[in-house]
Scaffold this active site. Structure first.
Site: not given
Ligand code: GUN
Length: 300
Positions: A54, A98, A121
């Site tokens: 990311k 995350q 998100d």
């Molecule tokens: N963990 C797995 N997928 C995601 C996501 O799309 N966003 C976040 N914040 N954590 C994750």
């Protein structure tokens, strides 16, 4: 019949190129550099790979990346304090914490602490509500990626029957909202659904997001249907040697590809779209925070 393979990797690459163009325009015309803060608590290796990817792709798109890697013992209060600072930072337009978090931290309390305007998100009640009534704002990353692939494959989605397997807050529920906005007829199936194969056979669009390897069989698919496989499951692959593994989706790809009109592979389908859509959401929130209309091609 052999299905067209939907190349999410190529689409995501093109999308990242368009995002970079929007970032340059925001900088040139408005002096804004979109900034994304990613927070990870603990040392889960899978999550660390995601977070690194990311951060790298954020920088490659010309945006500002802030990465916070906190030890597993970080208290909930310390995490909430960091989120408070990010909420108030002018450099940061998107905040991603995350998941999963360590057991001693309540994810809901963390989500509620994120400023909705920076909720890339689309986890906060405000963002979920905006998505459901069609107001501008961030959109859940994976469902947004699925929608972009579906539009690219099918054009207009109006009137199509969509069956979504899975009702998670992360994928199933927001996917249903997005496809409803496209005037699809939606069925959300889950672990208690009766006659699942029969239900899937009625679908023009199947979105599988349950995390059960190879659950969806070839003979569940209506001939010509479009199949979007969100599952990423690591399974044993003895054919590759002892202790080896491979990634498979929630759909039996080999069998389904003989029946479907179009299908996403795993890997290389939905996966690459998720991070690209996170970047898209950061451009969207950076625009909205500054009173600008977000780029149309990055929103539903
Ligand atoms: N963990 C797995 N997928 C995601 C996501 O799309 N966003 C976040 N914040 N954590 C994750």
């Amino acid at each position: 019949m052999t299905a067209r393979i939907i190349d999410g990797k190529a689409f995501a690459e093109g999308l990242r190129g368009r995002i970079a163009g929007h970032v340059q325009r925001l900088q040139r015309e408005h002096g804004i550099t979109p900034g994304l803060a990613v927070v990870i608590v603990g040392e889960d290796p899978g999550s660390q790979v995601y977070v690194r990817n990311k951060a790298r792709q954020t920088v490659e798109a010309g945006m500002l990346s802030e990465k916070y890697e906190l030890p597993a013992e970080t208290s909930e209060a310390e995490l909430l304090d960091l989120i408070g600072r990010l909420n108030n930072s002018d450099r940061v337009h998107g905040i991603l914490v995350q998941l999963p978090l360590p057991k001693h931290i309540d994810p809901n309390r963390v989500i509620l602490a994120i400023a909705p305007a920076k909720d890339v998100d689309c986890f906060t009640p405000e963002s979920v509500g905006r998505l459901s009534i069609g107001l501008p704002g961030p959109v859940s990353c994976t469902p947004l990626g699925c929608l972009m692939l579906l539009r690219d494959t099918l054009g207009r989605l109006e009137g199509l029957n969509a069956v979504i397997l899975g009702r998670s807050n992360l994928v199933g529920k927001p996917m249903a909202q997005l496809l409803l906005r496209e005037n699809c007829t939606i069925t959300v199936a889950h672990s208690r659904t009766k006659n699942l194969p029969e239900m899937v056979r009625g679908a023009d669009i199947v979105v599988a997001a349950v995390g059960r390897p190879l659950l969806v069989k070839g003979d569940w698919i209506r001939p010509g249907a479009t199949v979007i496989d969100v599952g990423i499951n690591r399974v044993a692959a003895p054919e590759k040697g002892e202790g080896k593994t491979r990634l498979v989706g929630d759909v039996d790809f080999e069998a389904a590809a003989k029946v479907a009109g179009a299908i996403t592979p795993v890997p290389g389908g939905v996966g690459p779209m998720t991070i690209a859509c996170l970047l898209a959401n950061t451009v969207t929130t950076a625009s909205l925070i500054n009173g600008l209309v977000p780029p149309k091609d990055l929103t539903p």
